[in-house]
Write a protein that holds these residues in place. Structure first.
Motif, PDB file in Angstrom:
ATOM      1  N   TYR A 113       1.092  -8.666  -4.349  1.00  0.00           N
ATOM      2  CA  TYR A 113       1.504  -7.411  -4.981  1.00  0.00           C
ATOM      3  C   TYR A 113       0.340  -6.768  -5.736  1.00  0.00           C
ATOM      4  CZ  TYR A 113       4.398  -4.304  -7.937  1.00  0.00           C
ATOM      5  OH  TYR A 113       4.955  -3.232  -8.579  1.00  0.00           O
ATOM      6  N   GLN A 114      -0.366  -7.579  -6.554  1.00  0.00           N
ATOM      7  CA  GLN A 114      -1.410  -7.018  -7.402  1.00  0.00           C
ATOM      8  C   GLN A 114      -2.655  -6.629  -6.628  1.00  0.00           C
ATOM      9  OE1 GLN A 114      -0.538  -6.027 -10.074  1.00  0.00           O
ATOM     10  NE2 GLN A 114       1.178  -7.305 -10.709  1.00  0.00           N
ATOM     11  N   LEU A 115      -2.979  -7.362  -5.573  1.00  0.00           N
ATOM     12  CA  LEU A 115      -4.106  -6.954  -4.739  1.00  0.00           C
ATOM     13  C   LEU A 115      -3.802  -5.625  -4.048  1.00  0.00           C
ATOM     14  CD1 LEU A 115      -5.305 -10.285  -3.074  1.00  0.00           C
ATOM     15  CD2 LEU A 115      -6.518  -8.919  -4.775  1.00  0.00           C
ATOM     16  N   GLY A 116      -2.573  -5.485  -3.566  1.00  0.00           N
ATOM     17  CA  GLY A 116      -2.166  -4.227  -2.956  1.00  0.00           C
ATOM     18  C   GLY A 116      -2.189  -3.079  -3.955  1.00  0.00           C
ATOM     19  N   ILE A 134      10.796   0.090   6.982  1.00  0.00           N
ATOM     20  CA  ILE A 134      10.142   0.868   8.046  1.00  0.00           C
ATOM     21  C   ILE A 134      10.637   2.312   8.047  1.00  0.00           C
ATOM     22  CG2 ILE A 134       9.946   1.130  10.550  1.00  0.00           C
ATOM     23  CD1 ILE A 134       9.965  -1.933  10.744  1.00  0.00           C
ATOM     24  N   GLY A 135      11.955   2.489   7.880  1.00  0.00           N
ATOM     25  CA  GLY A 135      12.513   3.840   7.846  1.00  0.00           C
ATOM     26  C   GLY A 135      11.934   4.665   6.710  1.00  0.00           C
ATOM     27  N   GLY A 136      11.869   4.082   5.512  1.00  0.00           N
ATOM     28  CA  GLY A 136      11.316   4.790   4.353  1.00  0.00           C
ATOM     29  C   GLY A 136       9.852   5.128   4.551  1.00  0.00           C
ATOM     30  N   THR A 137       9.092   4.202   5.123  1.00  0.00           N
ATOM     31  CA  THR A 137       7.656   4.420   5.343  1.00  0.00           C
ATOM     32  C   THR A 137       7.408   5.558   6.324  1.00  0.00           C
ATOM     33  OG1 THR A 137       7.167   2.087   4.896  1.00  0.00           O
ATOM     34  CG2 THR A 137       5.511   3.343   6.112  1.00  0.00           C
ATOM     35  N   ILE A 138       8.148   5.561   7.424  1.00  0.00           N
ATOM     36  CA  ILE A 138       7.983   6.641   8.414  1.00  0.00           C
ATOM     37  C   ILE A 138       8.324   7.998   7.803  1.00  0.00           C
ATOM     38  CG2 ILE A 138       8.915   7.584  10.570  1.00  0.00           C
ATOM     39  CD1 ILE A 138       9.180   4.703  11.586  1.00  0.00           C
ATOM     40  N   LEU A 139       9.365   8.049   7.001  1.00  0.00           N
ATOM     41  CA  LEU A 139       9.759   9.318   6.371  1.00  0.00           C
ATOM     42  C   LEU A 139       8.693   9.799   5.379  1.00  0.00           C
ATOM     43  CD1 LEU A 139      13.579   8.716   5.803  1.00  0.00           C
ATOM     44  CD2 LEU A 139      12.502  10.307   7.416  1.00  0.00           C
ATOM     45  N   ILE A 140       8.069   8.871   4.662  1.00  0.00           N
ATOM     46  CA  ILE A 140       6.995   9.244   3.733  1.00  0.00           C
ATOM     47  C   ILE A 140       5.822   9.840   4.505  1.00  0.00           C
ATOM     48  CG2 ILE A 140       5.208   8.294   2.205  1.00  0.00           C
ATOM     49  CD1 ILE A 140       7.348   6.399   1.084  1.00  0.00           C
ATOM     50  N   VAL A 164       0.811  -1.216   0.000  1.00  0.00           N
ATOM     51  CA  VAL A 164       0.000   0.000   0.000  1.00  0.00           C
ATOM     52  C   VAL A 164       0.847   1.271   0.000  1.00  0.00           C
ATOM     53  CG1 VAL A 164      -1.666   1.349   1.341  1.00  0.00           C
ATOM     54  CG2 VAL A 164      -2.018  -1.098   1.010  1.00  0.00           C
ATOM     55  N   VAL A 165       1.833   1.374   0.911  1.00  0.00           N
ATOM     56  CA  VAL A 165       2.625   2.599   0.990  1.00  0.00           C
ATOM     57  C   VAL A 165       3.618   2.697  -0.161  1.00  0.00           C
ATOM     58  CG1 VAL A 165       4.603   1.777   2.367  1.00  0.00           C
ATOM     59  CG2 VAL A 165       3.790   4.129   2.624  1.00  0.00           C
ATOM     60  N   GLY A 178       0.752   4.828   4.782  1.00  0.00           N
ATOM     61  CA  GLY A 178       1.924   4.470   5.573  1.00  0.00           C
ATOM     62  C   GLY A 178       1.570   3.705   6.834  1.00  0.00           C
ATOM     63  N   VAL A 179       0.513   4.131   7.502  1.00  0.00           N
ATOM     64  CA  VAL A 179       0.086   3.460   8.732  1.00  0.00           C
ATOM     65  C   VAL A 179      -0.335   2.021   8.437  1.00  0.00           C
ATOM     66  CG1 VAL A 179      -1.657   3.441  10.556  1.00  0.00           C
ATOM     67  CG2 VAL A 179      -0.588   5.598   9.876  1.00  0.00           C
ATOM     68  N   ILE A 180      -1.086   1.819   7.372  1.00  0.00           N
ATOM     69  CA  ILE A 180      -1.530   0.469   6.987  1.00  0.00           C
ATOM     70  C   ILE A 180      -0.326  -0.438   6.761  1.00  0.00           C
ATOM     71  CG2 ILE A 180      -2.633  -0.876   5.151  1.00  0.00           C
ATOM     72  CD1 ILE A 180      -4.602   1.475   4.816  1.00  0.00           C
ATOM     73  N   SER A 181       0.675   0.070   6.052  1.00  0.00           N
ATOM     74  CA  SER A 181       1.841  -0.750   5.730  1.00  0.00           C
ATOM     75  C   SER A 181       2.708  -1.030   6.947  1.00  0.00           C
ATOM     76  CB  SER A 181       2.667  -0.075   4.625  1.00  0.00           C
ATOM     77  OG  SER A 181       1.955  -0.086   3.401  1.00  0.00           O
TER      78      SER A 181
END
Length: 433
Positions: free
Chosen positions: A375-378, A310-316, A250-251, A412-415
Protein backbone atom coordinates in the motif's frame (compact mmCIF):
# COMPACT_ATOMS: atom_id res chain seq x y z
CA UNK A 1 -24.15 -20.72 25.73
CA UNK A 2 -23.57 -20.68 21.98
CA UNK A 3 -26.06 -17.83 21.61
CA UNK A 4 -24.24 -15.75 24.26
CA UNK A 5 -20.93 -16.39 22.49
CA UNK A 6 -22.41 -15.21 19.20
CA UNK A 7 -23.70 -12.02 20.82
CA UNK A 8 -20.31 -11.34 22.41
CA UNK A 9 -18.63 -11.98 19.07
CA UNK A 10 -20.89 -9.53 17.28
CA UNK A 11 -20.33 -6.95 20.00
CA UNK A 12 -16.55 -7.31 19.62
CA UNK A 13 -16.85 -7.11 15.85
CA UNK A 14 -18.83 -3.88 16.06
CA UNK A 15 -16.40 -2.41 18.58
CA UNK A 16 -13.46 -3.26 16.35
CA UNK A 17 -15.27 -1.76 13.40
CA UNK A 18 -15.87 1.52 15.25
CA UNK A 19 -12.28 1.62 16.52
CA UNK A 20 -10.98 1.03 13.01
CA UNK A 21 -13.18 3.73 11.49
CA UNK A 22 -12.60 6.36 14.18
CA UNK A 23 -8.85 5.95 14.22
CA UNK A 24 -8.58 5.93 10.45
CA UNK A 25 -10.78 9.03 10.18
CA UNK A 26 -8.62 10.93 12.66
CA UNK A 27 -5.42 9.96 10.88
CA UNK A 28 -6.72 11.09 7.51
CA UNK A 29 -8.26 14.26 8.94
CA UNK A 30 -4.77 15.27 10.06
CA UNK A 31 -3.25 14.27 6.74
CA UNK A 32 -5.75 15.95 4.43
CA UNK A 33 -5.88 19.08 6.53
CA UNK A 34 -2.25 19.57 5.56
CA UNK A 35 -3.02 18.86 1.91
CA UNK A 36 -5.70 21.54 1.80
CA UNK A 37 -3.53 24.07 3.63
CA UNK A 38 -0.69 23.33 1.22
CA UNK A 39 -2.90 24.73 -1.54
CA UNK A 40 -4.13 27.76 0.39
CA UNK A 41 -1.67 28.76 3.14
CA UNK A 42 1.74 27.09 3.29
CA UNK A 43 2.81 28.26 -0.16
CA UNK A 44 2.46 31.83 1.12
CA UNK A 45 3.50 31.63 4.79
CA UNK A 46 6.22 28.95 4.76
CA UNK A 47 7.48 28.89 1.15
CA UNK A 48 7.37 32.52 -0.01
CA UNK A 49 8.54 33.17 -3.56
CA UNK A 50 8.32 35.91 -6.15
CA UNK A 51 6.88 33.28 -8.51
CA UNK A 52 3.53 31.91 -7.20
CA UNK A 53 3.98 28.66 -9.17
CA UNK A 54 7.34 28.03 -7.48
CA UNK A 55 5.80 28.66 -4.05
CA UNK A 56 2.97 26.24 -4.83
CA UNK A 57 5.38 23.60 -6.13
CA UNK A 58 7.50 23.85 -2.96
CA UNK A 59 4.36 23.57 -0.85
CA UNK A 60 3.22 20.48 -2.76
CA UNK A 61 6.73 19.07 -2.42
CA UNK A 62 6.36 19.27 1.36
CA UNK A 63 3.01 17.49 0.93
CA UNK A 64 4.56 14.78 -1.23
CA UNK A 65 7.77 14.09 0.75
CA UNK A 66 6.07 12.08 3.51
CA UNK A 67 4.75 9.64 0.93
CA UNK A 68 8.34 8.51 0.47
CA UNK A 69 8.89 8.06 4.21
CA UNK A 70 5.57 6.26 4.63
CA UNK A 71 7.07 2.96 3.43
CA UNK A 72 9.72 3.30 6.18
CA UNK A 73 6.97 3.93 8.75
CA UNK A 74 5.11 1.00 7.28
CA UNK A 75 8.11 -1.31 7.65
CA UNK A 76 8.75 -0.22 11.24
CA UNK A 77 5.19 -0.43 12.50
CA UNK A 78 4.13 -3.45 10.48
CA UNK A 79 7.09 -5.31 11.99
CA UNK A 80 5.78 -4.41 15.44
CA UNK A 81 2.23 -5.31 14.35
CA UNK A 82 3.19 -8.77 13.10
CA UNK A 83 5.48 -9.47 16.07
CA UNK A 84 3.73 -7.86 19.05
CA UNK A 85 0.19 -7.14 17.92
CA UNK A 86 -2.14 -4.88 15.98
CA UNK A 87 -3.54 -2.96 18.98
CA UNK A 88 -0.27 -1.66 20.47
CA UNK A 89 0.95 -0.60 17.07
CA UNK A 90 -2.19 1.39 16.34
CA UNK A 91 -1.81 3.33 19.60
CA UNK A 92 1.75 4.29 18.59
CA UNK A 93 0.81 5.39 15.07
CA UNK A 94 -2.08 7.54 16.24
CA UNK A 95 0.07 9.23 18.89
CA UNK A 96 2.76 10.11 16.35
CA UNK A 97 0.35 11.44 13.77
CA UNK A 98 -1.73 13.44 16.23
CA UNK A 99 1.23 14.99 18.04
CA UNK A 100 2.83 16.20 14.80
CA UNK A 101 -0.46 17.69 13.61
CA UNK A 102 -0.95 19.77 16.77
CA UNK A 103 2.63 21.06 16.56
CA UNK A 104 2.10 22.17 12.94
CA UNK A 105 -0.66 24.45 14.21
CA UNK A 106 1.79 26.05 16.64
CA UNK A 107 4.70 26.66 14.24
CA UNK A 108 5.84 30.25 13.55
CA UNK A 109 5.93 31.20 9.86
CA UNK A 110 8.77 32.27 7.55
CA UNK A 111 8.52 35.95 8.47
CA UNK A 112 9.04 35.05 12.15
CA UNK A 113 11.95 32.58 12.05
CA UNK A 114 13.09 32.51 8.44
CA UNK A 115 14.31 29.26 6.91
CA UNK A 116 13.62 27.33 10.13
CA UNK A 117 9.88 27.63 9.42
CA UNK A 118 9.85 25.36 6.33
CA UNK A 119 12.44 23.05 7.96
CA UNK A 120 10.26 22.52 11.04
CA UNK A 121 7.13 22.18 8.91
CA UNK A 122 8.72 19.47 6.76
CA UNK A 123 10.01 17.73 9.92
CA UNK A 124 6.50 17.56 11.40
CA UNK A 125 5.21 16.42 8.04
CA UNK A 126 7.73 13.57 7.94
CA UNK A 127 6.64 12.47 11.43
CA UNK A 128 3.07 12.44 10.14
CA UNK A 129 4.23 10.25 7.28
CA UNK A 130 5.85 7.76 9.66
CA UNK A 131 2.64 7.48 11.67
CA UNK A 132 0.30 7.02 8.77
CA UNK A 133 2.73 4.57 7.21
CA UNK A 134 1.79 2.03 9.87
CA UNK A 135 -1.76 3.18 10.55
CA UNK A 136 -3.67 2.06 7.51
CA UNK A 137 -2.62 -1.58 7.59
CA UNK A 138 -3.43 -1.90 11.28
CA UNK A 139 -6.83 -0.25 10.96
CA UNK A 140 -7.66 -2.48 8.01
CA UNK A 141 -6.65 -5.71 9.78
CA UNK A 142 -8.52 -4.67 12.90
CA UNK A 143 -11.69 -4.76 10.82
CA UNK A 144 -10.96 -7.66 8.46
CA UNK A 145 -9.57 -10.04 11.09
CA UNK A 146 -12.64 -9.45 13.30
CA UNK A 147 -15.09 -9.95 10.42
CA UNK A 148 -17.41 -12.91 10.04
CA UNK A 149 -17.51 -15.26 7.07
CA UNK A 150 -18.94 -13.67 3.96
CA UNK A 151 -18.62 -10.13 5.40
CA UNK A 152 -14.95 -9.35 4.82
CA UNK A 153 -15.70 -7.03 1.92
CA UNK A 154 -18.06 -4.95 4.03
CA UNK A 155 -15.78 -4.92 7.08
CA UNK A 156 -12.72 -4.12 4.96
CA UNK A 157 -14.50 -1.18 3.36
CA UNK A 158 -15.23 0.52 6.70
CA UNK A 159 -11.61 1.65 7.38
CA UNK A 160 -11.60 2.99 3.81
CA UNK A 161 -14.46 5.28 4.84
CA UNK A 162 -11.94 6.93 7.16
CA UNK A 163 -10.27 8.43 4.10
CA UNK A 164 -13.26 10.51 2.88
CA UNK A 165 -14.54 11.11 6.43
CA UNK A 166 -11.15 12.46 7.45
CA UNK A 167 -11.03 14.59 4.35
CA UNK A 168 -14.61 15.73 4.95
CA UNK A 169 -13.75 16.84 8.49
CA UNK A 170 -10.60 18.55 7.26
CA UNK A 171 -12.34 20.33 4.39
CA UNK A 172 -15.24 21.41 6.63
CA UNK A 173 -12.77 22.79 9.16
CA UNK A 174 -11.03 24.80 6.47
CA UNK A 175 -14.35 25.97 5.03
CA UNK A 176 -15.48 27.26 8.43
CA UNK A 177 -12.17 29.03 8.98
CA UNK A 178 -12.28 30.42 5.42
CA UNK A 179 -15.36 32.41 6.38
CA UNK A 180 -13.00 34.65 8.34
CA UNK A 181 -11.54 37.71 6.63
CA UNK A 182 -8.42 36.75 4.66
CA UNK A 183 -6.10 38.58 7.04
CA UNK A 184 -7.41 36.70 10.09
CA UNK A 185 -7.51 33.37 8.23
CA UNK A 186 -3.86 33.72 7.18
CA UNK A 187 -2.81 34.99 10.61
CA UNK A 188 -4.43 32.50 13.00
CA UNK A 189 -7.57 30.94 11.49
CA UNK A 190 -5.71 28.20 9.61
CA UNK A 191 -4.07 27.07 12.88
CA UNK A 192 -7.30 26.29 14.73
CA UNK A 193 -8.15 22.92 13.07
CA UNK A 194 -4.61 21.63 13.66
CA UNK A 195 -4.67 22.48 17.35
CA UNK A 196 -8.24 21.25 17.97
CA UNK A 197 -7.35 17.87 16.44
CA UNK A 198 -5.80 17.02 19.83
CA UNK A 199 -9.31 16.28 21.15
CA UNK A 200 -9.97 13.80 18.33
CA UNK A 201 -6.67 12.05 18.97
CA UNK A 202 -7.45 11.49 22.65
CA UNK A 203 -10.86 10.08 21.64
CA UNK A 204 -9.24 7.65 19.22
CA UNK A 205 -6.65 6.50 21.77
CA UNK A 206 -9.37 5.89 24.37
CA UNK A 207 -11.38 3.68 22.00
CA UNK A 208 -8.39 1.67 20.81
CA UNK A 209 -7.09 1.05 24.33
CA UNK A 210 -10.33 -0.80 25.10
CA UNK A 211 -9.82 -3.44 22.39
CA UNK A 212 -8.22 -6.89 22.46
CA UNK A 213 -5.92 -8.27 19.79
CA UNK A 214 -7.63 -9.62 16.68
CA UNK A 215 -8.69 -13.30 16.77
CA UNK A 216 -6.43 -14.11 13.78
CA UNK A 217 -3.34 -12.67 15.48
CA UNK A 218 -4.16 -14.36 18.79
CA UNK A 219 -4.48 -17.70 17.00
CA UNK A 220 -1.17 -17.16 15.20
CA UNK A 221 0.57 -16.25 18.45
CA UNK A 222 -0.83 -19.28 20.28
CA UNK A 223 0.28 -21.61 17.49
CA UNK A 224 3.71 -20.02 17.33
CA UNK A 225 3.15 -18.89 13.74
CA UNK A 226 4.93 -15.57 14.19
CA UNK A 227 7.51 -14.51 11.62
CA UNK A 228 10.97 -13.79 13.05
CA UNK A 229 11.58 -10.98 10.57
CA UNK A 230 8.25 -10.27 8.81
CA UNK A 231 9.72 -8.06 6.09
CA UNK A 232 12.12 -10.82 4.98
CA UNK A 233 9.38 -13.47 4.92
CA UNK A 234 7.11 -11.08 3.03
CA UNK A 235 9.55 -10.57 0.17
CA UNK A 236 10.69 -14.21 0.20
CA UNK A 237 7.27 -15.83 0.02
CA UNK A 238 4.88 -13.06 -1.05
CA UNK A 239 6.88 -10.84 -3.42
CA UNK A 240 4.34 -11.30 -6.21
CA UNK A 241 1.55 -10.18 -3.89
CA UNK A 242 3.58 -7.11 -2.94
CA UNK A 243 3.98 -6.15 -6.60
CA UNK A 244 0.26 -6.68 -7.21
CA UNK A 245 -0.58 -4.46 -4.24
CA UNK A 246 1.80 -1.71 -5.39
CA UNK A 247 0.33 -1.69 -8.89
CA UNK A 248 -3.27 -1.91 -7.72
CA UNK A 249 -2.78 1.04 -5.39
CA UNK A 250 -1.74 3.38 -8.22
CA UNK A 251 -5.22 4.08 -9.66
CA UNK A 252 -6.75 4.29 -6.19
CA UNK A 253 -4.38 7.00 -5.01
CA UNK A 254 -3.23 9.08 -8.03
CA UNK A 255 -6.67 10.11 -9.34
CA UNK A 256 -7.89 10.54 -5.77
CA UNK A 257 -5.40 13.33 -5.10
CA UNK A 258 -6.22 14.91 -8.44
CA UNK A 259 -9.97 14.88 -7.67
CA UNK A 260 -9.60 16.01 -4.04
CA UNK A 261 -6.43 18.08 -3.51
CA UNK A 262 -5.06 19.29 -6.83
CA UNK A 263 -8.50 20.38 -8.03
CA UNK A 264 -8.67 23.03 -5.29
CA UNK A 265 -5.51 24.78 -6.42
CA UNK A 266 -6.30 24.22 -10.11
CA UNK A 267 -9.86 25.53 -9.88
CA UNK A 268 -8.94 28.59 -7.82
CA UNK A 269 -5.51 29.41 -9.23
CA UNK A 270 -5.95 28.58 -12.92
CA UNK A 271 -9.67 28.70 -13.69
CA UNK A 272 -10.78 31.55 -11.43
CA UNK A 273 -13.23 29.63 -9.23
CA UNK A 274 -14.02 30.99 -5.78
CA UNK A 275 -12.16 29.18 -2.97
CA UNK A 276 -15.33 28.32 -1.05
CA UNK A 277 -16.98 26.95 -4.22
CA UNK A 278 -14.07 24.60 -4.84
CA UNK A 279 -13.97 23.48 -1.22
CA UNK A 280 -17.73 22.88 -1.18
CA UNK A 281 -17.51 20.77 -4.35
CA UNK A 282 -14.92 18.50 -2.73
CA UNK A 283 -16.91 18.39 0.51
CA UNK A 284 -20.12 17.26 -1.21
CA UNK A 285 -18.27 14.68 -3.31
CA UNK A 286 -16.58 13.36 -0.17
CA UNK A 287 -19.93 12.95 1.53
CA UNK A 288 -21.22 10.97 -1.46
CA UNK A 289 -18.23 8.60 -1.53
CA UNK A 290 -18.49 8.06 2.23
CA UNK A 291 -22.00 6.70 1.68
CA UNK A 292 -21.01 4.71 -1.40
CA UNK A 293 -18.01 2.87 0.04
CA UNK A 294 -19.77 0.48 2.48
CA UNK A 295 -22.35 -0.40 -0.18
CA UNK A 296 -19.56 -1.21 -2.62
CA UNK A 297 -17.83 -3.29 0.05
CA UNK A 298 -21.01 -5.22 0.72
CA UNK A 299 -21.56 -5.72 -3.00
CA UNK A 300 -18.06 -7.19 -3.31
CA UNK A 301 -19.06 -9.94 -0.87
CA UNK A 302 -21.59 -11.05 -3.49
CA UNK A 303 -19.96 -10.21 -6.82
CA UNK A 304 -16.28 -10.42 -5.88
CA UNK A 305 -13.46 -7.91 -5.46
CA UNK A 306 -12.12 -7.96 -9.04
CA UNK A 307 -15.33 -7.04 -10.92
CA UNK A 308 -15.85 -3.92 -8.80
CA UNK A 309 -12.20 -2.91 -8.91
CA UNK A 310 -11.86 -3.41 -12.67
CA UNK A 311 -15.18 -1.69 -13.39
CA UNK A 312 -14.25 1.36 -11.29
CA UNK A 313 -10.79 1.58 -12.86
CA UNK A 314 -12.11 1.48 -16.43
CA UNK A 315 -14.67 4.19 -15.62
CA UNK A 316 -11.95 6.42 -14.12
CA UNK A 317 -9.90 6.02 -17.31
CA UNK A 318 -12.89 6.92 -19.49
CA UNK A 319 -13.73 9.91 -17.29
CA UNK A 320 -10.28 11.56 -17.29
CA UNK A 321 -10.83 13.81 -20.33
CA UNK A 322 -14.52 14.66 -19.72
CA UNK A 323 -13.61 15.63 -16.14
CA UNK A 324 -11.21 18.40 -17.14
CA UNK A 325 -13.48 19.55 -19.95
CA UNK A 326 -16.29 20.02 -17.41
CA UNK A 327 -13.98 22.02 -15.13
CA UNK A 328 -13.01 24.26 -18.05
CA UNK A 329 -16.63 25.39 -18.41
CA UNK A 330 -16.08 27.53 -15.28
CA UNK A 331 -19.47 26.85 -13.74
CA UNK A 332 -19.70 26.26 -9.99
CA UNK A 333 -22.57 23.80 -10.44
CA UNK A 334 -20.72 21.83 -13.12
CA UNK A 335 -17.54 21.84 -11.01
CA UNK A 336 -19.54 20.26 -8.18
CA UNK A 337 -21.17 17.66 -10.45
CA UNK A 338 -17.82 16.77 -12.05
CA UNK A 339 -16.19 16.30 -8.65
CA UNK A 340 -19.10 14.19 -7.37
CA UNK A 341 -18.83 11.87 -10.39
CA UNK A 342 -15.06 11.43 -10.11
CA UNK A 343 -14.46 11.39 -6.37
CA UNK A 344 -17.91 10.49 -5.10
CA UNK A 345 -18.97 7.70 -7.47
CA UNK A 346 -16.24 6.31 -9.74
CA UNK A 347 -13.51 6.17 -7.07
CA UNK A 348 -15.74 4.46 -4.47
CA UNK A 349 -15.73 0.85 -5.80
CA UNK A 350 -11.96 0.88 -6.27
CA UNK A 351 -11.14 2.05 -2.75
CA UNK A 352 -13.90 -0.03 -1.13
CA UNK A 353 -12.39 -3.37 -2.18
CA UNK A 354 -8.71 -2.44 -2.18
CA UNK A 355 -7.92 -3.14 1.48
CA UNK A 356 -9.89 -6.38 1.67
CA UNK A 357 -8.30 -7.62 -1.52
CA UNK A 358 -4.83 -6.87 -0.14
CA UNK A 359 -5.52 -8.66 3.15
CA UNK A 360 -6.68 -11.76 1.31
CA UNK A 361 -3.43 -12.30 -0.60
CA UNK A 362 -1.12 -12.42 2.46
CA UNK A 363 -0.91 -15.01 5.27
CA UNK A 364 -1.60 -13.97 8.88
CA UNK A 365 2.02 -13.96 10.08
CA UNK A 366 3.07 -11.33 7.51
CA UNK A 367 -0.30 -9.78 6.66
CA UNK A 368 0.35 -6.46 8.43
CA UNK A 369 3.73 -6.14 6.70
CA UNK A 370 2.49 -7.28 3.29
CA UNK A 371 -0.55 -5.02 3.01
CA UNK A 372 1.34 -2.06 4.48
CA UNK A 373 4.44 -2.30 2.29
CA UNK A 374 2.39 -2.80 -0.88
CA UNK A 375 0.00 0.00 0.00
CA UNK A 376 2.66 2.51 1.05
CA UNK A 377 4.98 1.85 -1.88
CA UNK A 378 2.04 2.40 -4.22
CA UNK A 379 1.10 5.56 -2.35
CA UNK A 380 4.68 6.84 -2.55
CA UNK A 381 4.80 6.30 -6.30
CA UNK A 382 1.41 7.75 -7.22
CA UNK A 383 -0.08 9.51 -4.18
CA UNK A 384 1.87 12.45 -2.83
CA UNK A 385 3.47 12.99 -6.21
CA UNK A 386 0.13 13.41 -8.01
CA UNK A 387 -0.50 17.12 -7.23
CA UNK A 388 3.19 17.85 -7.82
CA UNK A 389 3.20 16.04 -11.19
CA UNK A 390 -0.08 17.66 -12.22
CA UNK A 391 1.17 21.16 -11.35
CA UNK A 392 4.47 20.54 -13.15
CA UNK A 393 2.61 19.27 -16.23
CA UNK A 394 0.48 22.41 -16.32
CA UNK A 395 3.59 24.58 -16.11
CA UNK A 396 5.41 22.56 -18.78
CA UNK A 397 2.53 22.48 -21.27
CA UNK A 398 1.26 26.06 -21.09
CA UNK A 399 -1.52 25.30 -18.56
CA UNK A 400 -3.03 22.58 -20.78
CA UNK A 401 -4.99 19.97 -18.83
CA UNK A 402 -4.54 17.26 -21.48
CA UNK A 403 -1.26 15.89 -20.00
CA UNK A 404 -2.90 15.69 -16.56
CA UNK A 405 -5.80 13.70 -18.02
CA UNK A 406 -3.29 11.37 -19.70
CA UNK A 407 -1.61 10.92 -16.33
CA UNK A 408 -4.92 9.68 -14.87
CA UNK A 409 -5.29 7.27 -17.80
CA UNK A 410 -1.76 5.95 -17.17
CA UNK A 411 -2.51 5.19 -13.51
CA UNK A 412 -5.54 3.16 -14.56
CA UNK A 413 -3.63 1.14 -17.14
CA UNK A 414 -0.90 0.27 -14.62
CA UNK A 415 -3.46 -0.95 -12.10
CA UNK A 416 -5.38 -3.02 -14.64
CA UNK A 417 -2.14 -4.83 -15.50
CA UNK A 418 -1.50 -5.48 -11.80
CA UNK A 419 -4.99 -6.77 -11.00
CA UNK A 420 -4.83 -9.06 -14.02
CA UNK A 421 -2.08 -11.02 -12.23
CA UNK A 422 -4.30 -12.09 -9.32
CA UNK A 423 -7.33 -14.33 -8.94
CA UNK A 424 -10.66 -13.57 -7.28
CA UNK A 425 -10.15 -13.62 -3.48
CA UNK A 426 -13.55 -13.31 -1.85
CA UNK A 427 -13.92 -17.06 -1.15
CA UNK A 428 -10.37 -17.62 0.09
CA UNK A 429 -9.66 -18.84 3.62
CA UNK A 430 -8.15 -15.84 5.40
CA UNK A 431 -5.72 -18.08 7.29
CA UNK A 432 -4.57 -19.89 4.12
CA UNK A 433 -4.66 -17.42 1.19
Amino acid sequence: MAQVQTEVSKRLQNKALVASLVGSSIEWFDFFLYGTMASLVFNKLFFPSTDPTVGLLLSYLSFGLPFFIRPLGGIIFSHIGDKIGRKKTLVLTLSLMGGATVLIGLLPDYNAIGVWAPILLVTMRLIQGLGIGGEWGGALLLAVEYSGKGRRGFFGSIPQMGVPIGMLLGTLAVTVMSSLPDEQFMSWGWRVPFILSAGLVFLGLWIRNGLDETPAFQAARESGNIAKVPIIDTFRYHWKSVLIAVGAKVVETGPFYIFSTFVIAYATGYLGYDRVTALNAVTIATLVTTIMIPYMGKLSDKLGRKPLYIGGTILIILYAFPYFYLLSLKSGVILTIATIIGLGILWAPVTAVLGTMFSEIFSTNVRYTGVTVGYQLGAALAGGTAPLIATALLAAFDNSWVPVALYIVLTGVISLIAIGATKETKDLDLDNP
